[in-house]
Design a protein around this motif. Sequence first.
Motif, short mmCIF file in Angstrom:
data_model
loop_
_atom_site.label_atom_id
_atom_site.label_comp_id
_atom_site.label_asym_id
_atom_site.label_seq_id
_atom_site.Cartn_x
_atom_site.Cartn_y
_atom_site.Cartn_z
N VAL A 40 6.12 62.17 -16.85
CA VAL A 40 6.97 61.00 -16.62
C VAL A 40 7.51 60.97 -15.19
N ARG A 41 7.72 62.13 -14.61
CA ARG A 41 8.23 62.18 -13.22
C ARG A 41 7.24 61.54 -12.25
N GLN A 42 5.94 61.65 -12.54
CA GLN A 42 4.94 61.03 -11.68
C GLN A 42 5.15 59.51 -11.64
N GLY A 43 5.40 58.93 -12.80
CA GLY A 43 5.63 57.49 -12.85
C GLY A 43 6.89 57.07 -12.11
N TRP A 44 7.96 57.84 -12.29
CA TRP A 44 9.20 57.50 -11.59
C TRP A 44 9.04 57.64 -10.08
N LEU A 45 8.28 58.62 -9.64
CA LEU A 45 8.08 58.76 -8.19
C LEU A 45 7.41 57.51 -7.62
N LEU A 46 6.37 57.02 -8.31
CA LEU A 46 5.70 55.82 -7.83
C LEU A 46 6.66 54.63 -7.84
N TYR A 47 7.50 54.56 -8.85
CA TYR A 47 8.45 53.44 -8.91
C TYR A 47 9.43 53.50 -7.74
N TRP A 48 9.96 54.68 -7.45
CA TRP A 48 10.95 54.78 -6.36
C TRP A 48 10.32 54.49 -5.00
N VAL A 49 9.06 54.87 -4.81
CA VAL A 49 8.37 54.53 -3.56
C VAL A 49 8.22 53.01 -3.46
N MET A 50 7.78 52.39 -4.55
CA MET A 50 7.66 50.93 -4.56
C MET A 50 9.00 50.27 -4.27
N LEU A 51 10.05 50.75 -4.92
CA LEU A 51 11.36 50.13 -4.76
C LEU A 51 11.88 50.32 -3.34
N PHE A 52 11.65 51.48 -2.75
CA PHE A 52 12.09 51.72 -1.38
C PHE A 52 11.43 50.73 -0.42
N LEU A 53 10.14 50.55 -0.55
CA LEU A 53 9.42 49.61 0.32
C LEU A 53 9.85 48.16 0.02
N PHE A 54 10.11 47.87 -1.24
CA PHE A 54 10.57 46.54 -1.63
C PHE A 54 11.91 46.21 -0.97
N ILE A 55 12.85 47.15 -1.05
CA ILE A 55 14.17 46.92 -0.45
C ILE A 55 14.07 46.80 1.07
N GLY A 56 13.22 47.61 1.67
CA GLY A 56 13.02 47.52 3.11
C GLY A 56 12.52 46.15 3.53
N GLY A 57 11.54 45.61 2.80
CA GLY A 57 11.03 44.27 3.10
C GLY A 57 12.07 43.20 2.86
N LEU A 58 12.85 43.34 1.79
CA LEU A 58 13.89 42.36 1.49
C LEU A 58 14.95 42.35 2.59
N PHE A 59 15.35 43.52 3.05
CA PHE A 59 16.35 43.62 4.12
C PHE A 59 15.82 42.98 5.40
N ALA A 60 14.55 43.26 5.73
CA ALA A 60 13.97 42.71 6.96
C ALA A 60 13.85 41.19 6.89
N LEU A 61 13.42 40.66 5.73
CA LEU A 61 13.27 39.21 5.60
C LEU A 61 14.63 38.52 5.61
N HIS A 62 15.61 39.12 4.96
CA HIS A 62 16.96 38.54 4.95
C HIS A 62 17.51 38.43 6.37
N LEU A 63 17.39 39.49 7.14
CA LEU A 63 17.91 39.47 8.51
C LEU A 63 17.17 38.47 9.39
N SER A 64 15.85 38.41 9.23
CA SER A 64 15.07 37.51 10.09
C SER A 64 15.42 36.05 9.82
N GLU A 65 15.72 35.71 8.56
CA GLU A 65 16.04 34.32 8.25
C GLU A 65 17.51 34.00 8.47
N ARG A 66 18.38 34.99 8.43
CA ARG A 66 19.80 34.78 8.69
C ARG A 66 20.08 34.58 10.17
#
Length: 579
Positions: A290-316
């Motif tokens: 199960v830890r393997q699955g959670w690791l992939l999720y946290w990597v996805m979420l980290f990249l997701f948040i990074g993209g969201l932060f970058a897009l928010h700043l660029s449009e603000r």
Amino acid sequence: MPRTGIAMNVYSAVQYLLFVVIVTVCVKPLGGYMHRVFARRKTALDRLCVPVERWIYRLAGIDPTIEMDAGQYLISFVIFSVICTLFLYAILRFQRFLPWFFSQYQTTPLTPDLSFNTAISFSTTTTWQAYAGETTMSYFSQMVGLCTQNFLAGAAGLAVGIAFIRGLARESRATLGNFWVDLTRSLLWVLLPGALIGSLLLVWQGVPMNFHDYSVASTLEGTSQVIPQGPVAALEIIKNLGTNGGGFFNANGAHPYENPTPLSNFLELLSIILLPAALTNTFGRMVQHVRQGWLLYWVMLFLFIGGLFALHLSERRANPLVHGADSRSSQSLSGGSMEGKEVRFGIDGTALAGVVTSNTATGSTNAADDSFTSLGGMVLLVNLLLGEVIFGGLGTGIFSMIMTAAIAVFLAGLMIGRTPEYLGKQIGPNENKMIVLYALTGPVTILILTAIGISTKAGLAGLTTNTGPHGLTEILFGFASSFANNGQAFASLNANTLFYNITTAAAMMAGRFGLAIPALMFSGMLARQKERPQSRGTLRTDTFTFGALLTTFLVVVTALSYLPVLALGPVLEHLLFKI
């Protein structure tokens, strides 16, 4: 009273945080549910679904006990996709003879090349639309053609993802399951119940579900306005739930009938991401790590948040060189770059939608991508170029991330001088061939087609408004979106031409089958192996260190593949604004 930028940021943070929390909370129960469905364990829906499942098997002559190896599974997947494509193509070519066709309103001709492109688009979950839905598609085409393909293509993608995971979980086995069984259970246990619940929620929010004639209203200026009707809710939910995309109307998720309220926007975005995110937990359960699955999720979420932060700043941060742009916030001013965005969503709801849709195979945008700032558009583009690894499409996203993780394992193994292993399975020469084929398919397809697009008259003819760096970005974005089976585009690229109908269709097929084939072959190779016990020299793939390695690898490889063309497109455009 004027609102400060801090207050707006607090509202943004609350919305973003709530979205992430809901997705994270749902990962485990949804992941566990899908694990039970495909492991044929008891679920709450068995009483309703099992009799229907048995009837389907009897009708189709399927023996659910017979399993397939990787080659047989792929052949079934491809044949099913071809049949779906031909079925949809026939509907589109003959829609004028079928029910619910309004000749006075469906005025865009469905030419052979546009029908060909659309049929491939919907059967590959791309739903790239080189047409306006309300002036092109009849209700019959929308429901029996496009909506049906959204269900079938989404279920087929989920089936392939489950088969891929199953291969990694098995030991000394030559089979990955039965495609027809996985397809049927994807439809009955996952997509149909989800679509029923979701469509009722959208109808509650004001999304139409009818077969009425188009309405004609008189405006205050005394002119007539045609208001399209239709079974919008049914198509809207499955396009999101099955990570298909597209739209009943040309404006897609920005149309008030498809997406009337901020709550409907939030619910639709959740429906896009919940199942792909939960598949990480399904993966962990199936491989019994199960830890393997959670690791992939946290990597996805980290990249997701990074993209969201970058897009928010660029449009603000509105560019002061753009006429009328203002970064200040007040009761009458949203602040930032609002061109092409719906006031009812604002920059926050638009940025969240932009990141969700560009990270998955669901190009159901609620704004005009072409109106984003240069760097904001680049955020969407980079998400597409990453190759569905951040949640991605239904089923395809999970194997995209795992194939990328296998590449990272291989490189790490070379650095420490050990034979690379993943989940206790050795990655040898044959497995490496599949990994390399998978890794090269994206850059080769996207960059070659982009080069053809910017160097031929037929390709440049599609640039109706912009040339220079932005024109390059439009063409690159179109092929990247097609390959990622995403479907969103910069609107000023005229894609309804023979050139783009053929080339984008080629990119869609490469993204759908060119990635699924090496992924399933790789999984089939690992299924034949026996899991090896861990030793002191084993590279663990469920640790923070490996997560950091995987994240770094994703960023570096994407940069090495696409940095030159990004520098000539959105980066150069941004710099020109500063001159």
